[in-house]
Design a protein around this motif. Structure first.
Motif, PDB file in Angstrom:
ATOM      1  N   ILE A  73       0.871  -1.172   0.000  1.00 43.51           N
ATOM      2  CA  ILE A  73       0.000   0.000   0.000  1.00 43.51           C
ATOM      3  C   ILE A  73       0.905   1.218   0.000  1.00 43.51           C
ATOM      4  CG2 ILE A  73      -1.700   1.317   1.319  1.00 43.51           C
ATOM      5  CD1 ILE A  73      -2.596  -1.400   2.540  1.00 43.51           C
ATOM      6  N   SER A  74       0.677   2.139  -0.926  1.00 45.40           N
ATOM      7  CA  SER A  74       1.442   3.379  -0.960  1.00 45.40           C
ATOM      8  C   SER A  74       0.713   4.445  -0.156  1.00 45.40           C
ATOM      9  CB  SER A  74       1.602   3.876  -2.397  1.00 45.40           C
ATOM     10  OG  SER A  74       2.483   3.044  -3.096  1.00 45.40           O
ATOM     11  N   LEU A  75       1.442   5.062   0.747  1.00 47.01           N
ATOM     12  CA  LEU A  75       0.930   6.201   1.500  1.00 47.01           C
ATOM     13  C   LEU A  75       1.361   7.439   0.740  1.00 47.01           C
ATOM     14  CD1 LEU A  75      -0.370   7.349   4.098  1.00 47.01           C
ATOM     15  CD2 LEU A  75       1.912   7.250   5.132  1.00 47.01           C
ATOM     16  N   TYR A  76       0.405   8.142   0.120  1.00 47.20           N
ATOM     17  CA  TYR A  76       0.740   9.268  -0.736  1.00 47.20           C
ATOM     18  C   TYR A  76       0.890  10.570   0.019  1.00 47.20           C
ATOM     19  CZ  TYR A  76       0.394   6.866  -5.154  1.00 47.20           C
ATOM     20  OH  TYR A  76       0.621   6.035  -6.210  1.00 47.20           O
ATOM     21  N   GLN A  77      -0.023  10.861   0.876  1.00 48.52           N
ATOM     22  CA  GLN A  77       0.041  12.107   1.626  1.00 48.52           C
ATOM     23  C   GLN A  77      -0.696  11.900   2.930  1.00 48.52           C
ATOM     24  OE1 GLN A  77      -2.623  13.927  -1.410  1.00 48.52           O
ATOM     25  NE2 GLN A  77      -3.129  15.345   0.218  1.00 48.52           N
ATOM     26  N   PHE A  78      -0.248  12.611   3.932  1.00 50.17           N
ATOM     27  CA  PHE A  78      -0.962  12.567   5.208  1.00 50.17           C
ATOM     28  C   PHE A  78      -0.687  13.841   5.980  1.00 50.17           C
ATOM     29  CE2 PHE A  78       3.156  10.777   6.298  1.00 50.17           C
ATOM     30  CZ  PHE A  78       3.434  11.293   7.565  1.00 50.17           C
ATOM     31  N   ALA A  79      -1.590  14.126   6.883  1.00 48.17           N
ATOM     32  CA  ALA A  79      -1.423  15.272   7.776  1.00 48.17           C
ATOM     33  C   ALA A  79      -2.201  14.987   9.053  1.00 48.17           C
ATOM     34  CB  ALA A  79      -1.921  16.557   7.128  1.00 48.17           C
ATOM     35  N   ILE A  80      -1.646  15.480  10.135  1.00 48.01           N
ATOM     36  CA  ILE A  80      -2.288  15.408  11.442  1.00 48.01           C
ATOM     37  C   ILE A  80      -2.333  16.836  11.964  1.00 48.01           C
ATOM     38  CG2 ILE A  80      -2.140  14.458  13.797  1.00 48.01           C
ATOM     39  CD1 ILE A  80      -2.474  12.265  11.641  1.00 48.01           C
ATOM     40  N   SER A  81      -3.470  17.251  12.508  1.00 48.41           N
ATOM     41  CA  SER A  81      -3.553  18.615  13.034  1.00 48.41           C
ATOM     42  C   SER A  81      -2.595  18.769  14.213  1.00 48.41           C
ATOM     43  CB  SER A  81      -4.987  18.980  13.431  1.00 48.41           C
ATOM     44  OG  SER A  81      -5.440  18.124  14.440  1.00 48.41           O
ATOM     45  N   LYS A  82      -2.111  19.974  14.402  1.00 58.20           N
ATOM     46  CA  LYS A  82      -1.049  20.235  15.386  1.00 58.20           C
ATOM     47  C   LYS A  82      -1.387  19.714  16.777  1.00 58.20           C
ATOM     48  CE  LYS A  82       0.914  24.093  12.942  1.00 58.20           C
ATOM     49  NZ  LYS A  82       1.130  25.521  12.859  1.00 58.20           N
TER      50      LYS A  82
END
Length: 137
Positions: A73-82
């Motif tokens: 599985i490719s993880l393309y982009q991610f973000a977690i709020s501060k």
């Protein structure tokens, strides 16, 4: 907190979330595709976006793609709020798709490689441009 596949009702909120939490000047953001609202919308429609929500607000999101020929599985982009960083939220989210090893690319010049190292990803491969990190949930 709820962690689930994003649905079309999440599109505008996820686009806003990534715009707020991904900085185009960050050297870990190596493709303008990460910031493209149409790509985010398409990923949600293809059921390739996981979101974490608290009281209806997106606090974490990632875009992924299953590579059937490589069994990864490719993880393309991610973000977690501060306010949720440093709490293992990405790992909890990744468990929802944990049936195959997860691969992530990070530019070799990016200080974000430290994140992968500190959070138990294994460095699988290095090239001049990218480090390839693997996470086996």
């Amino acid at each position: 907190m709820q962690i689930a596949l994003a649905n079309p009702m999440h599109i505008s909120e996820v686009v806003t979330f990534f715009n707020k939490n991904l900085d185009c000047n960050n050297n870990a953001v190596y493709s303008e595709e990460f910031l493209c609202p149409l790509g985010i919308k398409a990923a949600i429609k293809r059921k390739q976006m996981i979101v974490a929500t608290v009281e209806g607000q997106v606090v974490g999101a990632f875009r992924f793609y299953r590579k059937k020929t490589q069994n990864t599985i490719s993880l393309y982009q991610f973000a977690i709020s501060k306010e949720y960083r440093g709490q293992g939220l990405l790992k909890r989210m990744l468990k929802t798709i944990n049936d195959l090893p997860i691969i992530a690319f990070c530019p070799t010049v990016s200080e974000f490689n430290d994140y992968f190292h500190k959070t138990d990803w294994e460095l699988q491969q290095q090239s001049e441009m990218f480090n390839v990190w693997v996470y086996n949930v």
